[in-house]
Design a protein around this motif. Structure first.
Motif, mmCIF file in Angstrom:
data_model
loop_
_atom_site.group_PDB
_atom_site.id
_atom_site.type_symbol
_atom_site.label_atom_id
_atom_site.label_comp_id
_atom_site.label_asym_id
_atom_site.label_seq_id
_atom_site.Cartn_x
_atom_site.Cartn_y
_atom_site.Cartn_z
ATOM 1 N N SER A 193 7.194 11.824 0.134
ATOM 2 C CA SER A 193 5.998 11.881 0.974
ATOM 3 C C SER A 193 4.928 10.944 0.425
ATOM 4 N N ARG A 194 3.941 10.652 1.263
ATOM 5 C CA ARG A 194 2.820 9.810 0.806
ATOM 6 C C ARG A 194 2.110 10.446 -0.388
ATOM 7 N N PRO A 195 1.828 11.786 -0.359
ATOM 8 C CA PRO A 195 1.188 12.377 -1.542
ATOM 9 C C PRO A 195 2.032 12.246 -2.818
ATOM 10 N N ALA A 196 3.342 12.365 -2.677
ATOM 11 C CA ALA A 196 4.205 12.208 -3.851
ATOM 12 C C ALA A 196 4.164 10.767 -4.354
ATOM 13 N N ILE A 197 4.199 9.814 -3.430
ATOM 14 C CA ILE A 197 4.090 8.397 -3.808
ATOM 15 C C ILE A 197 2.758 8.159 -4.521
ATOM 16 N N SER A 198 1.679 8.711 -3.971
ATOM 17 C CA SER A 198 0.352 8.549 -4.595
ATOM 18 C C SER A 198 0.337 9.109 -6.009
ATOM 19 N N HIS A 199 0.976 10.248 -6.198
ATOM 20 C CA HIS A 199 1.036 10.845 -7.543
ATOM 21 C C HIS A 199 1.760 9.904 -8.505
ATOM 22 N N ASN A 257 0.848 -1.191 0.000
ATOM 23 C CA ASN A 257 0.000 0.000 0.000
ATOM 24 C C ASN A 257 0.885 1.243 0.000
ATOM 25 N N VAL A 258 0.281 2.418 -0.083
ATOM 26 C CA VAL A 258 1.037 3.664 -0.188
ATOM 27 C C VAL A 258 1.953 3.855 1.018
ATOM 28 N N THR A 259 1.447 3.576 2.205
ATOM 29 C CA THR A 259 2.254 3.744 3.419
ATOM 30 C C THR A 259 3.480 2.843 3.380
ATOM 31 N N GLU A 260 3.301 1.606 2.980
ATOM 32 C CA GLU A 260 4.429 0.673 2.906
ATOM 33 C C GLU A 260 5.455 1.135 1.872
ATOM 34 N N ILE A 261 4.977 1.646 0.749
ATOM 35 C CA ILE A 261 5.897 2.156 -0.273
ATOM 36 C C ILE A 261 6.629 3.384 0.265
ATOM 37 N N TYR A 282 -0.986 -2.005 -4.273
ATOM 38 C CA TYR A 282 -0.468 -1.841 -5.627
ATOM 39 C C TYR A 282 0.477 -2.991 -5.945
ATOM 40 N N SER A 283 0.404 -3.448 -7.192
ATOM 41 C CA SER A 283 1.315 -4.485 -7.665
ATOM 42 C C SER A 283 1.643 -4.206 -9.131
ATOM 43 N N LEU A 284 2.716 -4.811 -9.584
ATOM 44 C CA LEU A 284 3.120 -4.620 -10.977
ATOM 45 C C LEU A 284 2.133 -5.272 -11.921
#
Length: 105
Positions: A54-60, A43-47, A82-84
């Motif tokens: 930041s989490r928002p940058a990862i989400s983008h 998930n976003v937090t794990e990434i 999320y997965s490939l």
């Protein structure tokens, strides 16, 4: 297929592949792809825990990758994992390579 049509196909495939090249040109997205390859679904937090972003940058970056089909989402309750999802993009790039080899080399 005559040479003119093959070159047209090469141009079409190249232009269709530009979003893949653009997405892969960013080091942050490269890191996300490598991380998902190594870790599987995250998930976003794990990434974000594996990144300086930041989490928002990862989400983008995940949105960019998702929009062109390089990652997929598995919704589990309130969490999105999320997965490939590389098959379609790899097939598109293989087709581009094939037509370029055939028409340009």
């Amino acid at each position: 297929m005559d040479n003119f049509t093959e070159k047209d196909e090469a141009i079409r495939l190249f232009r269709d592949s530009i979003p893949i090249f653009q997405a892969l040109s960013d080091p942050a997205r490269q890191d996300i792809i490598i991380l998902l390859d190594e870790q599987g679904q995250l998930n976003v937090t794990e990434i974000a825990n594996h990144s300086k972003l930041s989490r928002p940058a990862i989400s983008h970056h995940l949105k960019v990758l998702r929009d062109i089909g390089l990652v997929s989402i598995d919704q589990r309750g309130t969490q999105r994992y999320y997965s490939l999802s590389l098959k379609d993009s790899v097939e598109k790039l293989k087709a581009l390579i094939t037509v370029v080899e055939k028409t340009c080399l």
